[in-house]
Design a protein around this motif. Sequence first.
Motif, PDB file in Angstrom:
ATOM      1  N   PRO A 153       0.818  -1.310  -0.044  1.00 55.99           N
ATOM      2  CA  PRO A 153       0.172   0.104   0.181  1.00 55.99           C
ATOM      3  C   PRO A 153       0.906   1.129  -0.125  1.00 55.99           C
ATOM      4  O   PRO A 153       1.977   1.292   0.543  1.00 55.99           O
ATOM      5  N   PRO A 154       0.250   2.265  -0.692  1.00 56.99           N
ATOM      6  CA  PRO A 154      -0.952   2.607  -1.262  1.00 56.99           C
ATOM      7  C   PRO A 154      -1.000   2.527  -2.750  1.00 56.99           C
ATOM      8  O   PRO A 154      -1.749   3.008  -3.450  1.00 56.99           O
ATOM      9  N   MET A 155      -0.252   1.543  -3.260  1.00 55.37           N
ATOM     10  CA  MET A 155      -0.251   1.410  -4.765  1.00 55.37           C
ATOM     11  C   MET A 155      -1.349   0.707  -5.285  1.00 55.37           C
ATOM     12  O   MET A 155      -2.115  -0.085  -4.538  1.00 55.37           O
ATOM     13  N   MET A 156      -1.592   0.566  -6.346  1.00 52.25           N
ATOM     14  CA  MET A 156      -3.042   0.029  -6.873  1.00 52.25           C
ATOM     15  C   MET A 156      -2.986  -1.235  -7.158  1.00 52.25           C
ATOM     16  O   MET A 156      -3.905  -2.031  -6.751  1.00 52.25           O
ATOM     17  N   GLY A 157      -1.743  -1.994  -6.922  1.00 53.72           N
ATOM     18  CA  GLY A 157      -1.669  -3.331  -6.731  1.00 53.72           C
ATOM     19  C   GLY A 157      -2.101  -3.962  -5.319  1.00 53.72           C
ATOM     20  O   GLY A 157      -2.707  -5.071  -5.278  1.00 53.72           O
ATOM     21  N   PHE A 158      -2.048  -2.994  -4.454  1.00 53.11           N
ATOM     22  CA  PHE A 158      -2.469  -3.728  -3.182  1.00 53.11           C
ATOM     23  C   PHE A 158      -4.026  -3.621  -3.196  1.00 53.11           C
ATOM     24  O   PHE A 158      -4.656  -4.602  -2.883  1.00 53.11           O
ATOM     25  N   ALA A 159      -4.733  -2.645  -3.601  1.00 51.59           N
ATOM     26  CA  ALA A 159      -6.257  -2.530  -3.788  1.00 51.59           C
ATOM     27  C   ALA A 159      -6.686  -3.770  -4.554  1.00 51.59           C
ATOM     28  O   ALA A 159      -7.808  -4.211  -4.406  1.00 51.59           O
ATOM     29  N   ALA A 160      -5.969  -3.958  -5.719  1.00 53.82           N
ATOM     30  CA  ALA A 160      -6.464  -5.030  -6.464  1.00 53.82           C
ATOM     31  C   ALA A 160      -6.276  -6.445  -5.907  1.00 53.82           C
ATOM     32  O   ALA A 160      -7.203  -7.207  -5.930  1.00 53.82           O
ATOM     33  N   LYS A 161      -5.286  -6.615  -5.048  1.00 53.14           N
ATOM     34  CA  LYS A 161      -5.144  -7.913  -4.513  1.00 53.14           C
ATOM     35  C   LYS A 161      -6.201  -8.092  -3.166  1.00 53.14           C
ATOM     36  O   LYS A 161      -6.589  -9.246  -3.119  1.00 53.14           O
ATOM     37  N   LEU A 162      -6.255  -6.939  -2.551  1.00 55.29           N
ATOM     38  CA  LEU A 162      -7.315  -6.791  -1.738  1.00 55.29           C
ATOM     39  C   LEU A 162      -8.713  -7.453  -2.016  1.00 55.29           C
ATOM     40  O   LEU A 162      -9.488  -7.933  -1.467  1.00 55.29           O
ATOM     41  N   ALA A 163      -9.002  -6.697  -3.134  1.00 58.07           N
ATOM     42  CA  ALA A 163     -10.464  -7.017  -3.896  1.00 58.07           C
ATOM     43  C   ALA A 163     -10.743  -8.272  -4.162  1.00 58.07           C
ATOM     44  O   ALA A 163     -11.742  -9.108  -4.081  1.00 58.07           O
ATOM     45  N   VAL A 164      -9.589  -8.630  -4.621  1.00 60.25           N
ATOM     46  CA  VAL A 164      -9.700 -10.366  -5.083  1.00 60.25           C
ATOM     47  C   VAL A 164      -9.702 -11.338  -3.853  1.00 60.25           C
ATOM     48  O   VAL A 164     -10.646 -12.165  -3.515  1.00 60.25           O
ATOM     49  N   LEU A 165      -8.889 -11.052  -2.733  1.00 59.58           N
ATOM     50  CA  LEU A 165      -8.882 -11.774  -1.303  1.00 59.58           C
ATOM     51  C   LEU A 165     -10.088 -11.618  -0.835  1.00 59.58           C
ATOM     52  O   LEU A 165     -10.667 -12.683  -0.155  1.00 59.58           O
ATOM     53  N   GLN A 166     -10.811 -10.530  -0.659  1.00 63.61           N
ATOM     54  CA  GLN A 166     -12.261 -10.440  -0.089  1.00 63.61           C
ATOM     55  C   GLN A 166     -13.238 -11.142  -0.772  1.00 63.61           C
ATOM     56  O   GLN A 166     -14.059 -11.771  -0.121  1.00 63.61           O
ATOM     57  N   THR A 167     -13.225 -11.269  -2.463  1.00 63.26           N
ATOM     58  CA  THR A 167     -14.267 -12.145  -2.939  1.00 63.26           C
ATOM     59  C   THR A 167     -13.976 -13.814  -2.622  1.00 63.26           C
ATOM     60  O   THR A 167     -14.866 -14.587  -2.351  1.00 63.26           O
ATOM     61  N   VAL A 168     -12.658 -13.967  -2.534  1.00 65.05           N
ATOM     62  CA  VAL A 168     -12.310 -15.550  -2.017  1.00 65.05           C
ATOM     63  C   VAL A 168     -12.723 -15.512  -0.591  1.00 65.05           C
ATOM     64  O   VAL A 168     -13.304 -16.931  -0.422  1.00 65.05           O
ATOM     65  N   LEU A 169     -12.682 -14.876   0.155  1.00 68.61           N
ATOM     66  CA  LEU A 169     -12.895 -14.987   1.595  1.00 68.61           C
ATOM     67  C   LEU A 169     -14.371 -14.918   1.695  1.00 68.61           C
ATOM     68  O   LEU A 169     -15.025 -15.838   2.573  1.00 68.61           O
ATOM     69  N   HIS A 170     -15.066 -14.340   0.921  1.00 69.36           N
ATOM     70  CA  HIS A 170     -16.398 -14.515   1.087  1.00 69.36           C
ATOM     71  C   HIS A 170     -16.985 -16.093   0.647  1.00 69.36           C
ATOM     72  O   HIS A 170     -18.083 -16.046   1.034  1.00 69.36           O
ATOM     73  N   LEU A 192       2.269   7.838 -11.736  1.00 68.04           N
ATOM     74  CA  LEU A 192       1.264   8.524 -11.273  1.00 68.04           C
ATOM     75  C   LEU A 192       0.029   7.881 -11.150  1.00 68.04           C
ATOM     76  O   LEU A 192      -0.676   7.927 -10.126  1.00 68.04           O
ATOM     77  N   LEU A 193      -0.431   7.298 -12.321  1.00 61.47           N
ATOM     78  CA  LEU A 193      -1.731   6.816 -12.473  1.00 61.47           C
ATOM     79  C   LEU A 193      -1.797   5.434 -11.397  1.00 61.47           C
ATOM     80  O   LEU A 193      -2.640   5.244 -10.469  1.00 61.47           O
ATOM     81  N   VAL A 194      -0.562   4.654 -11.384  1.00 62.33           N
ATOM     82  CA  VAL A 194      -0.319   3.755 -10.505  1.00 62.33           C
ATOM     83  C   VAL A 194      -0.445   3.953  -8.796  1.00 62.33           C
ATOM     84  O   VAL A 194      -1.223   3.166  -8.362  1.00 62.33           O
ATOM     85  N   LEU A 195      -0.041   5.021  -8.772  1.00 61.23           N
ATOM     86  CA  LEU A 195      -0.124   5.629  -7.189  1.00 61.23           C
ATOM     87  C   LEU A 195      -1.527   6.207  -7.122  1.00 61.23           C
ATOM     88  O   LEU A 195      -2.127   5.802  -5.836  1.00 61.23           O
ATOM     89  N   VAL A 196      -2.224   6.998  -7.889  1.00 58.73           N
ATOM     90  CA  VAL A 196      -3.379   7.568  -7.500  1.00 58.73           C
ATOM     91  C   VAL A 196      -4.373   6.607  -7.384  1.00 58.73           C
ATOM     92  O   VAL A 196      -5.262   6.672  -6.678  1.00 58.73           O
ATOM     93  N   LEU A 197      -4.590   5.577  -8.315  1.00 61.62           N
ATOM     94  CA  LEU A 197      -5.473   4.735  -8.361  1.00 61.62           C
ATOM     95  C   LEU A 197      -5.408   3.518  -7.143  1.00 61.62           C
ATOM     96  O   LEU A 197      -6.249   2.938  -6.802  1.00 61.62           O
ATOM     97  N   GLY A 198      -4.231   3.708  -6.658  1.00 62.33           N
ATOM     98  CA  GLY A 198      -4.151   2.955  -5.256  1.00 62.33           C
ATOM     99  C   GLY A 198      -4.510   3.805  -4.285  1.00 62.33           C
ATOM    100  O   GLY A 198      -5.127   3.227  -3.214  1.00 62.33           O
ATOM    101  N   VAL A 199      -4.366   5.073  -4.189  1.00 58.28           N
ATOM    102  CA  VAL A 199      -4.890   5.964  -2.932  1.00 58.28           C
ATOM    103  C   VAL A 199      -6.405   6.060  -2.986  1.00 58.28           C
ATOM    104  O   VAL A 199      -7.059   6.137  -2.194  1.00 58.28           O
ATOM    105  N   VAL A 200      -6.793   6.063  -4.204  1.00 58.36           N
ATOM    106  CA  VAL A 200      -8.379   6.587  -4.546  1.00 58.36           C
ATOM    107  C   VAL A 200      -8.763   5.286  -5.632  1.00 58.36           C
ATOM    108  O   VAL A 200      -8.873   5.649  -6.936  1.00 58.36           O
TER     109      VAL A 200
END
Length: 503
Positions: free
Chosen positions: A406-423, A477-485
């Motif tokens: 975090p806070p890179m967009m790769g972290f947000a992507a992994k978190l989104a996938v892990l949440q669906t698997v955990l579900h 910058l896109l990789v950073l911004v899309l990770g923060v937001v």
Amino acid sequence: MNNSNLIPIYAEIFLVVATSAILLIDMFLSEAKRGITYALSLFALVGCAYFTFVDFNAGTTTYSFYNMVVSDPMGNLLKLFTYLTVGVTFVYSRQYTHDRGMLGGSLGGEFYVLALFSMLGQMVMISANNFLSIYLGLELMSLATYALVALRRDHPISTEAAMKYFVLGALASGFLLYGMSMLYGATGTLDLSTLAQKVSSGTVTPTILVFGLVFLVAGLGFKLGAVPFHMWVPDVYQGSPTGVTLLLGAAPKLATFAICIRLLVEGLLPMAFDWQQMMMVLAVLSLAIGNLTAIAQTNLKRMLAYSTIAQIGFVALAMMAGVTGVEQADGKILPDTANAAPAYSAAMYYSITYVLTTLGTFGLIMVLARSGHEAEELSDFRGLSKRSPWFALVMTLLMFSLAGVPPMMGFAAKLAVLQTVLHTGQLWLTIFAVMASLVAAFYYLRVVKTMWFDEPVDTAPIKVATDKNIVLGLNALLVLVLGVVPGPLLDACLHAMSKTLAS
């Protein structure tokens, strides 16, 4: 349904006309004027983006040509990112291809023309709603990429990579085609919507369907580069010119993801319990073997190839989390698709995230390369911070994103996938994915350590064109911004996937 409606393929028609015109114009250009071909290629992408954005903005799902073509929010969003990916690749690789003589000769613009024809195949794949149109797009994309890998005809490593890619790619296409033929033989239809209806009716012999599904998933596994169908990835990534490697490793992943959704979700969702188990096996093997093998690599392109295999594991994880089982009082397991839209949108978001990050990493490799020298060894990045703190910072952000820091967009992507698997209740699979990410962090952070703490071996100045420097900065910058937001892109993927599944 209006079968003469051309609106869903306006972008494809424009691209065919524009690419054919570029091919003819380029024949009369000298090598010194090859910049005209480059500018016209970017113009073709802008034109395609205009037609697709108008369609995307309408937010509707349109079928045409007897259901062979579909225009929906998911497809249009993937197409927009495909145009962006190919355009950025052109910017990054312009000087690189020139320095290596890939733009010389009477048909020197073939790099751009082949790339555009490959993109046309990807667009057909994304919009396909029929076995025939899927295979047509797949082969158009594949044949163009085979030629791109072999573009340096006098380079033995590139020629070897092209041969491997061609043979294994043909094998993968054969698997996919055989699976499609078995499904057609069982159901008597090539249309994906009709296929889903016949499979769900329960009147089709399940044995034939399962055999067809196995070949289908194997073919998709080859195209994605998932273990155990990954043999071609490291050799082709390393042997191809870096500009071609980027064309192979970025935009085609979006198109392959699209046909996974078209075939497995829209066509074979009633068999989700079967293909999800296969996806889980591909995911576990890809995460384990991809990450462990990447640790041993000293060639950066091979390392990123095995990294790609591991990243595909996360996409497969999200794909296998869409349908869960609900046990009834009589002991029967009924499918529950409540998690389908979040899971498949997470897979879509992860694919886009990976592609945007890959653009920057291979773009930076091309920035550091110069005539007669390929900057693809890990040692080429030693002490980069002392030669150019700016490029070292960009590469650091990109490595952090791939590692999921975090806070890179790769972290947000992994978190989104892990949440669906955990579900889905599979805690062990979530823990395994997290542990695999920790292993991956080693070889990503090794690159960062090499840039910031090792002494430089090469002290040659880094000269970069202004347009490439600007695009590289915007990429980071896109990789950073899309990770923060991450919200806007996540919501766009969820909205597009929900509307597509609802249609």
